[in-house]
Motif scaffolding. Structure first.
Motif, mmCIF file in Angstrom:
data_model
loop_
_atom_site.group_PDB
_atom_site.id
_atom_site.type_symbol
_atom_site.label_atom_id
_atom_site.label_comp_id
_atom_site.label_asym_id
_atom_site.label_seq_id
_atom_site.Cartn_x
_atom_site.Cartn_y
_atom_site.Cartn_z
ATOM 1 N N ARG A 95 43.913 26.707 14.122
ATOM 2 C CA ARG A 95 43.902 25.882 12.916
ATOM 3 C C ARG A 95 42.501 25.375 12.641
ATOM 4 O O ARG A 95 41.753 25.074 13.559
ATOM 5 C CB ARG A 95 44.803 24.665 13.097
ATOM 6 N N TYR A 98 40.340 20.320 7.787
ATOM 7 C CA TYR A 98 40.040 20.442 6.358
ATOM 8 C C TYR A 98 39.773 19.080 5.752
ATOM 9 O O TYR A 98 40.154 18.058 6.311
ATOM 10 C CB TYR A 98 41.179 21.159 5.608
ATOM 11 N N VAL A 100 39.732 17.078 1.774
ATOM 12 C CA VAL A 100 39.994 17.117 0.344
ATOM 13 C C VAL A 100 39.056 16.098 -0.293
ATOM 14 O O VAL A 100 39.080 14.919 0.058
ATOM 15 C CB VAL A 100 41.466 16.722 0.045
ATOM 16 N N ILE A 108 39.471 12.646 1.978
ATOM 17 C CA ILE A 108 40.492 12.498 3.011
ATOM 18 C C ILE A 108 40.547 13.827 3.747
ATOM 19 O O ILE A 108 40.158 14.861 3.191
ATOM 20 C CB ILE A 108 41.872 12.129 2.433
ATOM 21 N N GLN A 110 41.969 16.243 7.515
ATOM 22 C CA GLN A 110 42.731 16.418 8.747
ATOM 23 C C GLN A 110 41.828 17.092 9.761
ATOM 24 O O GLN A 110 41.300 18.172 9.506
ATOM 25 C CB GLN A 110 43.972 17.270 8.476
ATOM 26 N N PHE B 89 47.154 16.580 -0.564
ATOM 27 C CA PHE B 89 46.720 16.590 0.840
ATOM 28 C C PHE B 89 47.583 17.523 1.684
ATOM 29 O O PHE B 89 47.072 18.278 2.512
ATOM 30 C CB PHE B 89 46.782 15.171 1.417
ATOM 31 N N HIS B 90 48.900 17.477 1.479
ATOM 32 C CA HIS B 90 49.799 18.258 2.329
ATOM 33 C C HIS B 90 49.835 19.739 1.951
ATOM 34 O O HIS B 90 50.171 20.578 2.789
ATOM 35 C CB HIS B 90 51.205 17.641 2.326
ATOM 36 N N LYS B 92 47.469 21.617 1.684
ATOM 37 C CA LYS B 92 46.479 22.290 2.538
ATOM 38 C C LYS B 92 47.031 22.620 3.925
ATOM 39 O O LYS B 92 46.358 23.267 4.719
ATOM 40 C CB LYS B 92 45.260 21.369 2.708
ATOM 41 N N GLN B 93 48.211 22.093 4.239
ATOM 42 C CA GLN B 93 48.789 22.325 5.569
ATOM 43 C C GLN B 93 49.718 23.535 5.601
ATOM 44 O O GLN B 93 50.251 23.875 6.654
ATOM 45 C CB GLN B 93 49.566 21.072 6.021
#
Lengths: 428, 428
Positions: A95, A98, A100, A108, A110, B89-90, B92-93
């Motif tokens: 993984r 990333y 944003v 923001i 992860q 945001f999510h 991108k997951q």
């Protein structure tokens, strides 16, 4: 093997009781004792259960070198090739972090980090399971885990099998302890004078190991506690009965609680397979185990249509699914729930256990509906990151305060509002 | 707030007992009763604990429309903007399936599928938590989950808060049941005449809900069972004491067991913040809760160096970490273990609770060492796929058989070898 008509109430669920109260008591005592007395407690339990007196728990470089010298070079190459395949497959699971962008310079994101340290339990005693070592260590290595520790119970000479040491050496793993049982799990969870604790424990073991893992969960992370093996085979009349029977038995030989089932549209083929299973059982070295599984949990389901079988399999969510039929690839596309799918006549299940590259640690007991094979994901964790600049804060603070007040959390609203409009200094 | 020197034995761990034996007994009775008697049992428990007589559990379209009509349009826009940020945001997951080609036309792969169905518990009673609904539903939607169900306990008029219904409507969620407690968890896990069971249950609740989730784990998947909230703030003398105090209190007001801590290199600043906390506590509506948390678990650690603080925080692995210092971004790069990191003065923690887009469901009790924020990953699962052609099988079968025999699993070796060299038909 029993032959029945496929019906709606098909289920793989067996009530698998994990240990009894006495075993759980023993495990709790061992955990507490190792937590309190460390190495001395481990030494005593090794004498009691493994019948060896250990002066050092850690495997020396000399022991690894000696194992490598004695080991069959052909088997070593086989292990190396398997390790390569497993690594290639798991590399694709990596993984990336990333971010944003939010306007005004805010963002923001992860962040993905490996766990700091993991401990792998390799079962032992009379048998050697180097494949288990490869399947647990390689995803951790691909994830980037810095410290990977192996524990495994010694034989009565106080040694680990050559195959395990060679597999570890192929992967470059050097921190190996010849301890097993609940005391090894305790050492990994709590640490001792000579063994530093880890963040996560993975790998299969006997009932004491499984109970100990469940008890220390929360102190450390653990992987799933796998149930007995399962195989479901979808086959039509184009399959060979002897091959299907052999594949059913390959899972049956794991455990008397294993569950081997066949789903077919052909009544004739069903009887052929039942006959073949009986025939092959007789010459199987692990006949007793396999026969118990076949008689207690083995079943052949005859269905009207392939669609009915597909529906049933999606309900079962089996650990292993083989599809040997005219249109195996099409059928595979319609399966939503399974741990691993083996497509076509030549994809016999043990290929995945040892060699293809996929992981052999798979969800059992219908949990494939919501669980996944062991993967790199099990050895990483994520952290969210929020960076708001003054401008972004100015724009959104009133909305956030309103939302907080709607939920009755005035302190949240005040916190967001506390960044004064009038303060001079701006540090962000 | 107590001010102490930073020392090695810093820990966030509080012994959080989840319920007592009596509560667990109650929960087990409720689960068994709903499993056996279905809707009738739920009706009785709703009368007993929620003090409402329900004729239908399901929220009607009229109820949703009425909630939307009454709701403050400003707040609705705030919720919509938050939902948008969370979705961005999510997104991108998202995971993609992949295949690795093996020569001779074979391949191995990993297929990613969403769960079929999930149930989300939204806590209720006197308060409304639409933010919890957004944080749980949106990752499931991004994952592609087809059936998303919401359960939430009704108020004594048998209604759910407008804010919850409006949030559900913004996300297009229509299957909402006004039931709560252990009986709602039972309905989601086992199903009843009017409520179909789901594959996974997420979302926070009271002790009965948490115990019930733990009991049904295995029948269905559950998310983590979150402990009381935690915030650690790293601040130097460039931070404002009133802002830091406000942020500490924003977490303290959640729960008397919450843990608000500050780590700073400035003894002067430490005393300033302690003073501010006292000052702000007095006017806080949830003063009693926040004061209990501050007095029991709140602490200000004064350290010699920022490096010492970074080391301590990596040991703590706090749920929320704020960094308000001269070089906040540099410090953030050195944090390996935290649920979420808020960088700089303007990134007050509630921004993440409500609005920024990151998930507010975060690992507590130092589990950020090995656990992650709630994400799209929690709503998907993976299936391995293996396809070997005859040529690939021919090349590798001898190796696989050798590896199986090394582990004493003759049945595995025979299965792989069973694909005869002499059979005529070749179907793959």
């Amino acid at each position: 093997m029993q032959i029945v008509s496929l019906s709606k109430d098909i289920s793989l669920k067996r009530s698998v009781e994990m240990g009894n109260a006495e075993q759980l008591n023993t495990v709790r005592l061992v955990l507490a004792d190792v937590k309190n007395r460390g190495d001395n407690a481990i030494k005593e339990y090794s004498e009691k259960w493994d019948h060896v007196t250990l002066h050092n728990f850690r495997i020396s470089k000399a022991e690894i070198e000696s194992a490598k010298d004695k080991f069959d070079p052909q088997l070593k190459r086989d292990l190396e090739e398997a390790a390569h395949n497993i690594r290639v497959f798991h590399e694709k699971q990596k993984r990336l972090s990333y971010e944003v962008d939010v306007k005004n310079g805010s963002f923001i994101g992860q962040r993905v980090n490996p766990l700091d340290s993991v401990g792998l339990y390799v079962p032992g005693g009379s048998a050697a399971y180097p494949s288990s070592l490869l399947m647990n260590v390689i995803p951790a290595q691909v994830a980037g885990v810095e410290r990977i520790v192996i524990v495994s119970p010694p034989n009565d000479q106080g040694a680990l099998p050559d195959a395990v040491l060679v597999a570890a050496s192929i992967l470059g793993i050097e921190e190996i302890y010849k301890i097993g049982g609940a005391q090894a799990i305790a050492a990994l969870a709590y640490g001792t004078e000579s063994i530093e604790s880890v963040d996560k424990i993975t790998g299969p073991g006997n009932v004491f190991v499984a109970l100990a893992k469940r008890e220390v969960f929360g102190v450390v992370a653990i992987d799933m506690i796998a149930g007995p093996s399962e195989i479901a085979i979808i086959a039509d009349e184009t399959a060979y009965a002897d091959e299907v029977a052999a594949d059913l038995l390959s899972q049956a030989e794991h455990d008397p609680m294993a569950c081997p089932i066949l789903l077919t549209t052909s009544d004739f083929f069903a009887h052929e397979v039942a006959h073949e299973v009986e025939k092959q059982l007789i010459t199987l070295p692990r006949e007793k185990i396999a026969r118990a599984a076949v008689e207690k949990f083995g079943k052949i389901y005859v269905a009207e249509t392939i669609d009915g079988i597909i529906e049933a399999v999606n309900k079962l969510a089996p650990e292993h699914l083989e599809i040997i039929a005219n249109n195996s690839h099409d059928i595979a596309q319609k399966i939503r729930h399974a741990g691993a799918i083996f497509i076509g006549r030549y994809s016999s299940e043990p290929i995945g256990d040892y060699f293809a590259g996929t992981n052999h640690v798979l969800p059992t007991n219908s949990t494939a509906r919501f669980s996944s094979p062991l993967s790199v994901d099990d050895f990483i964790k994520k952290t969210s990151v929020i960076y708001y600049t003054k401008e972004t804060w100015l724009e959104h603070a009133p909305k956030i305060a309103r939302l907080a007040r709607m939920e009755g959390l005035e302190g949240h609203a005040r916190a967001v509002e506390s960044r004064g409009w009038t303060k001079e200094m701006d540090q962000s």
